[in-house]
Motif scaffolding. Structure first.
Motif, short mmCIF file in Angstrom:
data_model
loop_
_atom_site.label_atom_id
_atom_site.label_comp_id
_atom_site.label_asym_id
_atom_site.label_seq_id
_atom_site.Cartn_x
_atom_site.Cartn_y
_atom_site.Cartn_z
N TYR A 206 40.69 30.59 23.97
CA TYR A 206 41.60 29.45 24.12
C TYR A 206 40.76 28.19 24.38
CZ TYR A 206 44.50 33.45 25.28
OH TYR A 206 45.12 34.67 25.27
N THR A 207 41.26 27.05 23.93
CA THR A 207 40.63 25.76 24.22
C THR A 207 41.67 24.83 24.80
OG1 THR A 207 39.00 25.98 22.46
CG2 THR A 207 39.44 23.76 23.25
N LYS A 208 41.30 24.16 25.87
CA LYS A 208 42.15 23.14 26.48
C LYS A 208 41.68 21.80 25.90
CE LYS A 208 44.59 22.77 30.66
NZ LYS A 208 45.79 23.43 30.32
N ASP A 209 42.55 21.11 25.21
CA ASP A 209 42.16 19.91 24.48
C ASP A 209 41.84 18.71 25.36
OD1 ASP A 209 42.38 21.15 22.00
OD2 ASP A 209 44.51 20.67 21.84
N PRO B 131 38.67 24.35 35.13
CA PRO B 131 37.96 24.61 36.40
C PRO B 131 37.65 26.10 36.58
CG PRO B 131 39.98 23.34 36.78
CD PRO B 131 40.00 23.80 35.36
N ILE B 132 36.48 26.39 37.10
CA ILE B 132 36.09 27.77 37.38
C ILE B 132 37.07 28.42 38.35
CG2 ILE B 132 34.50 27.18 39.24
CD1 ILE B 132 33.93 29.94 36.63
N GLU B 133 37.69 27.62 39.22
CA GLU B 133 38.66 28.15 40.18
C GLU B 133 39.87 28.76 39.46
OE1 GLU B 133 36.05 25.24 41.99
OE2 GLU B 133 37.43 25.00 40.30
N ASP B 134 40.21 28.24 38.29
CA ASP B 134 41.30 28.83 37.50
C ASP B 134 40.96 30.25 37.09
OD1 ASP B 134 42.49 26.37 37.77
OD2 ASP B 134 42.61 25.95 35.61
N MET B 135 39.68 30.50 36.75
CA MET B 135 39.24 31.84 36.35
C MET B 135 39.31 32.78 37.55
SD MET B 135 38.63 31.38 33.15
CE MET B 135 39.95 30.18 33.26
N GLN B 136 38.92 32.28 38.72
CA GLN B 136 38.97 33.10 39.93
C GLN B 136 40.41 33.48 40.26
OE1 GLN B 136 37.52 31.17 43.49
NE2 GLN B 136 37.00 33.14 44.42
N GLN B 137 41.32 32.53 40.13
CA GLN B 137 42.72 32.80 40.42
C GLN B 137 43.29 33.82 39.44
OE1 GLN B 137 45.25 29.33 40.36
NE2 GLN B 137 47.07 30.51 40.90
N MET B 138 42.99 33.66 38.15
CA MET B 138 43.49 34.61 37.15
C MET B 138 42.94 36.02 37.42
SD MET B 138 43.35 32.66 33.52
CE MET B 138 43.39 30.89 33.52
N ALA B 139 41.67 36.10 37.78
CA ALA B 139 41.05 37.40 38.04
C ALA B 139 41.65 38.09 39.25
CB ALA B 139 39.54 37.23 38.21
N ALA B 140 42.10 37.31 40.22
CA ALA B 140 42.67 37.88 41.44
C ALA B 140 44.11 38.34 41.23
CB ALA B 140 42.60 36.87 42.58
N GLU B 141 44.82 37.71 40.29
CA GLU B 141 46.22 38.06 40.05
C GLU B 141 46.33 39.48 39.49
OE1 GLU B 141 47.85 35.09 37.45
OE2 GLU B 141 47.67 33.52 38.97
N GLY B 142 47.20 40.25 40.07
CA GLY B 142 47.45 41.61 39.60
C GLY B 142 46.38 42.62 39.95
N GLY C 197 33.10 24.74 29.82
CA GLY C 197 33.75 23.44 29.53
C GLY C 197 35.24 23.63 29.36
N SER C 198 35.75 23.26 28.19
CA SER C 198 37.19 23.39 27.93
C SER C 198 37.53 24.68 27.18
CB SER C 198 37.69 22.18 27.12
OG SER C 198 37.03 22.13 25.87
N HIS C 199 36.55 25.59 27.06
CA HIS C 199 36.76 26.86 26.35
C HIS C 199 36.94 28.01 27.35
CE1 HIS C 199 35.73 24.89 22.66
NE2 HIS C 199 34.53 24.59 23.09
N HIS C 200 37.91 28.86 27.08
CA HIS C 200 38.21 30.01 27.94
C HIS C 200 38.24 31.27 27.09
CE1 HIS C 200 40.25 32.82 30.53
NE2 HIS C 200 41.40 32.72 29.89
N LEU C 201 37.56 32.32 27.57
CA LEU C 201 37.62 33.64 26.95
C LEU C 201 38.22 34.62 27.95
CD1 LEU C 201 34.08 33.93 25.32
CD2 LEU C 201 36.24 33.59 24.13
N PHE C 202 39.16 35.43 27.47
CA PHE C 202 39.66 36.56 28.26
C PHE C 202 39.23 37.80 27.49
CE2 PHE C 202 43.12 39.69 29.11
CZ PHE C 202 42.74 39.98 30.41
N ILE C 203 38.46 38.65 28.15
CA ILE C 203 37.87 39.83 27.50
C ILE C 203 38.26 41.07 28.28
CG2 ILE C 203 35.71 40.93 26.81
CD1 ILE C 203 34.45 38.12 26.78
N ARG D 281 30.75 22.37 21.15
CA ARG D 281 31.36 21.84 22.37
C ARG D 281 32.69 21.21 22.02
NH1 ARG D 281 28.28 24.18 26.20
NH2 ARG D 281 26.16 24.11 25.50
N ALA D 282 33.67 21.38 22.90
CA ALA D 282 34.98 20.74 22.70
C ALA D 282 34.83 19.25 22.93
CB ALA D 282 36.02 21.31 23.67
N THR D 283 35.63 18.49 22.21
CA THR D 283 35.58 17.04 22.36
C THR D 283 36.80 16.52 23.05
OG1 THR D 283 36.53 16.78 20.16
CG2 THR D 283 34.11 16.73 20.35
#
Length: 130
Positions: A38-41, A46-57, A94-100, A128-130
């Motif tokens: 996914y890319t956020k345009d 934020p890295i904190e978003d990844m931490q929150q997603m990883a903690a959910e469930g 950056g603005s790129h997110h991978l869920f694996i 890099r995203a622009t």
């Protein structure tokens, strides 16, 4: 792999699907490594978003671990349920997110563990995203 990121695919493994979601399968088909991109345009993620997603469930007592995989960083955790084992990564650059996810039976959990870690560690950002 083509696109804004790349990953090394071992000889004999099969790649299926099309971006933004692909799957890598080992020759014996004993598991599947699924990658969603996914890319956020409008901003960096934020890295904190990844931490929150990883903690959910997460199962009781399961604590996500911080990790760096090539150009990406984020969090990973292992889950087990119904004779299945999952290793999950929430990664950002950056603005790129991978869920694996790596999905296999509990009895096969260590068969490709080191190789899957090596594959995920080979992640590179190719644009890099622009």
């Amino acid at each position: 792999m083509a696109g804004p990121w790349s990953i090394e695919v071992p000889t004999g493994w099969t790649v299926t699907g099309v971006s933004p979601s692909i799957a890598l399968l080992p020759p014996d088909r004993s598991g599947v490594l699924q990658i969603s991109f996914y890319t956020k345009d409008d901003r960096d993620i934020p890295i904190e978003d990844m931490q929150q997603m990883a903690a959910e469930g997460a199962a009781r007592g399961a604590v996500p671990s911080a990790i760096r995989c090539g150009d990406f960083r984020g969090y990973t955790r292992d889950d087990e349920r119904d004779n299945r084992c999952w290793r999950k990564w929430w990664l950002v650059a950056g603005s790129h997110h991978l869920f694996i996810t790596w999905d296999c039976t509990i009895t096969d959990r260590n068969t490709y563990r080191d190789l899957v870690n090596q594959i995920v560690s080979s992640l590179q950002l190719t644009e890099r995203a622009t």
